[in-house]
Design an enzyme around this catalytic site. Structure first.
Site, mmCIF file in Angstrom:
data_model
loop_
_atom_site.group_PDB
_atom_site.id
_atom_site.type_symbol
_atom_site.label_atom_id
_atom_site.label_comp_id
_atom_site.label_asym_id
_atom_site.label_seq_id
_atom_site.Cartn_x
_atom_site.Cartn_y
_atom_site.Cartn_z
ATOM 1 N N SER A 59 0.797 -1.235 0.000
ATOM 2 C CA SER A 59 0.000 0.000 0.000
ATOM 3 C C SER A 59 0.823 1.275 0.000
ATOM 4 O O SER A 59 0.248 2.371 -0.095
ATOM 5 C CB SER A 59 -0.950 0.006 1.204
ATOM 6 O OG SER A 59 -2.042 -0.828 0.968
ATOM 7 N N LYS A 62 0.071 3.741 -2.635
ATOM 8 C CA LYS A 62 -0.927 4.817 -2.508
ATOM 9 C C LYS A 62 -0.281 6.193 -2.394
ATOM 10 O O LYS A 62 -0.979 7.210 -2.524
ATOM 11 C CB LYS A 62 -1.834 4.550 -1.303
ATOM 12 C CG LYS A 62 -2.696 3.293 -1.442
ATOM 13 C CD LYS A 62 -3.627 3.123 -0.243
ATOM 14 C CE LYS A 62 -4.553 1.920 -0.388
ATOM 15 N NZ LYS A 62 -3.931 0.656 0.011
ATOM 16 N N SER A 119 -5.657 2.963 5.067
ATOM 17 C CA SER A 119 -5.103 2.309 3.877
ATOM 18 C C SER A 119 -6.178 1.547 3.106
ATOM 19 O O SER A 119 -5.956 0.427 2.631
ATOM 20 C CB SER A 119 -3.964 1.355 4.269
ATOM 21 O OG SER A 119 -3.167 1.033 3.151
ATOM 22 N N LYS A 222 3.125 6.601 4.900
ATOM 23 C CA LYS A 222 2.288 5.508 4.417
ATOM 24 C C LYS A 222 2.935 4.162 4.684
ATOM 25 O O LYS A 222 4.116 3.953 4.422
ATOM 26 C CB LYS A 222 2.039 5.658 2.904
ATOM 27 C CG LYS A 222 0.955 4.726 2.395
ATOM 28 C CD LYS A 222 -0.415 5.157 2.892
ATOM 29 C CE LYS A 222 -1.448 4.034 2.797
ATOM 30 N NZ LYS A 222 -1.246 2.975 3.800
#
Length: 378
Positions: A59, A62, A119, A222
């Protein structure tokens, strides 16, 4: 005597072979197979371990999704108040999600919040579809943006980071796109959130970045975890005016991921600082103009950078001014007229000097008009 000499020689060889191993182990800050520490303002790499090894990043993908979303907001293509309707495709995502139902609506603000804090894979796809019409078109845009940023190790196959053959990046490339994302300071309004709610309080969001609770100066950014990628993170933090980006990919577990990220950030804050650049005090504020309606014009120089230096370094920053004694009319505002250079630690930084206004050449009509205006002002 010979046997004794051979024994001493053997011990020396073994000892010498051990020392580099110890040194290498000491120099390795992280246990993750790949990692990078970057200073955010300049993009300077302060530490690296397999920086260009291509790996999945889960993730952390992202980061690019959010970059394109914020660029769409800047361009007016999207606003935080935009109502987004979840498609069947978006609602079908597995892994981390907020359980969007096909046809369910949320503001872009809530979709971003879900993408950053929890997320949420479904929210990321909903945002992508809103920006580009389809996830496929958005992924194409992701790859084009990656090329523009010089991310040579990266190929995106989706917008949320779910495992997919050929979906790869590197620790260096993650740092590059993270640096670009945090230029949009609004992102920190989301990455700094620990707990929040959607759907009128019915859905709780808890941030996946546990460093928010444990690391001084943490600002984001992140996390990501999948079977193929392992545990990954791009962690951003700021202390004493210096911002760092610590990326680790492929950790065995979450504890190792956060420990490695903290180790990178600790190393940077302990050993480096940023020396901000500024206009020299003796730099002139204007320059003469020959054969112009004005005898001089102001000058501008936008100095907005600094040098990353070791805290133990005694190197000083030197500046050099390259500017003519005068200009010849006409002069146009924004015209490049010189250069201001800074140098430290073998690095050089150049900044353009431009004219701050217009100066027309001397003409009979211009002189007459000026004289007439002077008389009328009496």
């Amino acid at each position: 005597m010979l046997n004794k000499f051979c024994l001493i020689l053997s011990i020396s060889i073994i000892f010498c072979s051990i020392i580099p191993a110890f040194a290498a182990e000491e120099a390795k800050l992280i246990t993750a197979p790949a990692g990078v520490l970057m200073e955010a303002q300049t993009g300077k790499i302060l530490y690296e371990n397999n920086p260009h090894e291509q790996r999945p990043c889960a993730s952390v993908t992202k980061v690019m999704t959010l970059l394109l979303v914020f660029e769409a907001i800047d361009s007016g293509k999207l606003s935080l108040d935009t109502t987004i309707t979840a498609s069947e495709h978006a609602a079908s995502m597995g892994g981390s999600d907020i359980w969007l139902e096909p046809g369910e609506t949320m503001s872009a603000d809530d979709m971003i919040k879900a993408t950053v804090v929890a997320s949420a894979n479904d929210a990321a796809v909903a945002l992508a579809e809103q920006v580009s019409g389809s996830e496929e078109s958005f992924v194409e845009q992701m790859n084009n943006r990656a090329k523009e940023l010089g991310m040579k190790d990266t190929v995106f196959k989706n917008c949320n980071g779910l495992d997919e053959d050929g979906h790869i990046t590197s620790a260096y490339d993650v740092a590059v796109m993270s640096r670009e994302l945090i230029k949009h300071e609004k992102i920190f309004d989301y990455t700094s959130v620990w707990i929040d709610y959607l759907r009128g309080g019915k859905t709780q969001l808890v941030n996946t970045n546990k460093l928010l609770k444990t690391y001084k100066g943490i600002t984001g950014l992140k996390t990501g975890t999948t079977d193929d990628a392992g545990c990954c993170i791009s962690a951003t933090a700021t202390r004493d005016g210096m911002s760092l980006i610590g990326v680790v990919l492929g950790c065995d577990n979450g504890k190792q991921r956060f420990a490695d990220a903290a180790a990178l950030l600790d190393y940077g804050f302990a050993n480096y600082s940023v020396k901000e650049l500024s206009i020299p005090e003796d730099m002139p504020v204007n320059i003469g103009v020959d054969n112009g309606m004005e005898s001089s014009v102001g000058i501008k120089c936008d100095v907005n950078s600094g040098f990353v230096t070791g805290k133990a370094s005694a190197d000083e920053i030197t500046s050099t001014l390259d500017l003519p004694e005068s200009l010849e009319a006409p002069v146009e505002e924004g015209q490049i007229i010189g250069k201001l250079s800074f140098e430290a630690n073998g690095e050089k930084r150049d900044f353009q000097i431009t004219a701050a206004g217009n100066v027309e050449p001397i003409t009979f009509g211009g002189v007459f008009k000026t004289a007439l205006n002077s008389l009328l002002a009496l």
